[in-house]
Motif scaffolding. Structure first.
Motif, mmCIF file in Angstrom:
data_model
loop_
_atom_site.group_PDB
_atom_site.id
_atom_site.type_symbol
_atom_site.label_atom_id
_atom_site.label_comp_id
_atom_site.label_asym_id
_atom_site.label_seq_id
_atom_site.Cartn_x
_atom_site.Cartn_y
_atom_site.Cartn_z
ATOM 1 N N PRO A 30 0.791 -1.225 0.000
ATOM 2 C CA PRO A 30 0.000 0.000 0.000
ATOM 3 C C PRO A 30 0.826 1.278 0.000
ATOM 4 N N LEU B 121 2.764 2.537 -2.006
ATOM 5 C CA LEU B 121 4.037 2.602 -2.728
ATOM 6 C C LEU B 121 3.833 3.034 -4.184
ATOM 7 N N ARG C 32 5.174 10.974 -2.374
ATOM 8 C CA ARG C 32 4.785 10.673 -1.002
ATOM 9 C C ARG C 32 5.963 10.918 -0.063
ATOM 10 N N TYR D 21 11.100 8.999 1.637
ATOM 11 C CA TYR D 21 11.161 7.952 0.621
ATOM 12 C C TYR D 21 11.837 8.380 -0.691
ATOM 13 N N ASN E 1 8.193 -5.264 -0.723
ATOM 14 C CA ASN E 1 8.028 -4.155 0.218
ATOM 15 C C ASN E 1 6.553 -4.117 0.607
ATOM 16 N N GLY F 102 5.003 -2.304 2.682
ATOM 17 C CA GLY F 102 4.490 -1.032 3.190
ATOM 18 C C GLY F 102 3.989 -1.198 4.621
ATOM 19 N N ALA F 103 2.905 -0.515 4.932
ATOM 20 C CA ALA F 103 2.392 -0.540 6.311
ATOM 21 C C ALA F 103 1.854 -1.913 6.720
ATOM 22 N N HIS G 1 3.619 -4.102 9.399
ATOM 23 C CA HIS G 1 3.449 -3.956 10.842
ATOM 24 C C HIS G 1 2.094 -4.449 11.339
ATOM 25 N N HIS H 4 12.661 -2.537 2.709
ATOM 26 C CA HIS H 4 12.095 -1.234 3.099
ATOM 27 C C HIS H 4 13.024 -0.123 2.652
ATOM 28 N N ILE H 5 12.432 0.895 2.070
ATOM 29 C CA ILE H 5 13.201 2.040 1.585
ATOM 30 C C ILE H 5 13.833 2.783 2.764
ATOM 31 N N SER H 6 13.028 3.055 3.764
ATOM 32 C CA SER H 6 13.507 3.795 4.935
ATOM 33 C C SER H 6 14.032 2.823 5.984
ATOM 34 N N VAL I 162 13.289 1.551 9.020
ATOM 35 C CA VAL I 162 12.103 1.502 9.884
ATOM 36 C C VAL I 162 12.480 1.490 11.366
ATOM 37 N N ARG J 51 12.664 4.902 13.055
ATOM 38 C CA ARG J 51 11.422 5.679 12.961
ATOM 39 C C ARG J 51 10.507 5.365 14.154
ATOM 40 N N ARG K 216 6.763 1.010 13.850
ATOM 41 C CA ARG K 216 7.391 0.447 12.644
ATOM 42 C C ARG K 216 8.523 -0.538 12.978
HETATM 43 C C1 DQA Z 1 8.108 1.248 4.171
HETATM 44 C C2 DQA Z 1 8.113 1.466 5.676
HETATM 45 C C3 DQA Z 1 6.731 1.265 6.257
HETATM 46 O O1 DQA Z 1 6.746 1.496 7.659
HETATM 47 C C4 DQA Z 1 5.748 2.240 5.616
HETATM 48 O O2 DQA Z 1 4.443 2.007 6.107
HETATM 49 C C5 DQA Z 1 5.787 2.187 4.137
HETATM 50 C C6 DQA Z 1 7.076 2.120 3.467
HETATM 51 C C7 DQA Z 1 9.496 1.572 3.538
HETATM 52 O O3 DQA Z 1 9.692 1.172 2.403
HETATM 53 O O4 DQA Z 1 10.329 2.215 4.168
HETATM 54 O O5 DQA Z 1 4.761 2.282 3.477
HETATM 55 O O6 DQA Z 1 7.836 -0.112 3.891
#
Ligand code: DQA
Length: 155
Positions: free
Chosen positions: A10, A12, A18, A23, A79, A81-82, A85, A106-108, A110, A113, A117
């Motif tokens: 979701p 992405l 975004r 990101y 990936n 996304g949310a 979690h 994961h791009i970031s 986590v 953060r 996460r």
């Molecule tokens: C993410 C990290 C998740 O916590 C977040 O909800 C995302 C992107 C990342 O790629 O860093 O949607 O998966």
């Protein structure tokens, strides 16, 4: 030619616009083009799929589980996304296909953060995890997948 799946969950689809501080500004089509070039260079066929719907992601994992069993897929870079979690269902899907190597990406970072996460339902089912390298992480994950699974080898 074996297939590799790059699967995105979701929000992405909004990459590029975004939260760019988190990101970056590269779009999802750009990421997919990078991955496609890398797969072609290494002799794999890439499929890219993104959905904001948990069930659609589960269906895709099950499809690739079947392809993996038939010997026609190498694995998946995912990936979530949310859903990372929150989703016991995605954890169960990866466990349920029993064998398909899934590299969680994961791009970031986590772990640097918010506390919510820090926990991933996906990690215990994943073959490997790449976190915090920006969109380059997708290529690092592909590299790890190919290096460890090419020619039937497993890490
Ligand atoms: C993410 C990290 C998740 O916590 C977040 O909800 C995302 C992107 C990342 O790629 O860093 O949607 O998966």
């Amino acid at each position: 030619m074996k297939k590799i799946l790059v699967l995105n969950g979701p929000n992405l689809n909004l990459l590029g616009t975004r939260e760019p501080a988190q990101y970056g500004t590269t779009t999802l089509p750009d990421v997919e083009a990078m991955c496609r070039a890398e797969c072609e260079r290494r002799g794999y066929e890439l499929e890219c799929f993104q959905s904001n719907w948990e069930g659609a992601l589960i269906d895709k994992i099950q499809e690739y589980g079947r392809l993996w069993k038939a010997g026609s897929a190498l694995g998946c870079v995912f990936n979530p996304g949310a859903f990372t979690h929150t989703s016991v269902a995605l954890h169960d899907a990866i466990k349920g296909v029993d064998g398909l190597p899934v590299i969680e990406c994961h791009i970031s970072n986590v772990h640097a953060r918010e506390a919510f996460r820090h926990h991933s339902y996906i990690s215990p089912a994943a073959a490997g995890i790449i976190v915090g390298f920006g969109v380059q992480g997708y290529l690092i994950a592909l590299d790890g997948l190919v290096r460890t699974r090419e020619n039937g080898s497993a890490a």
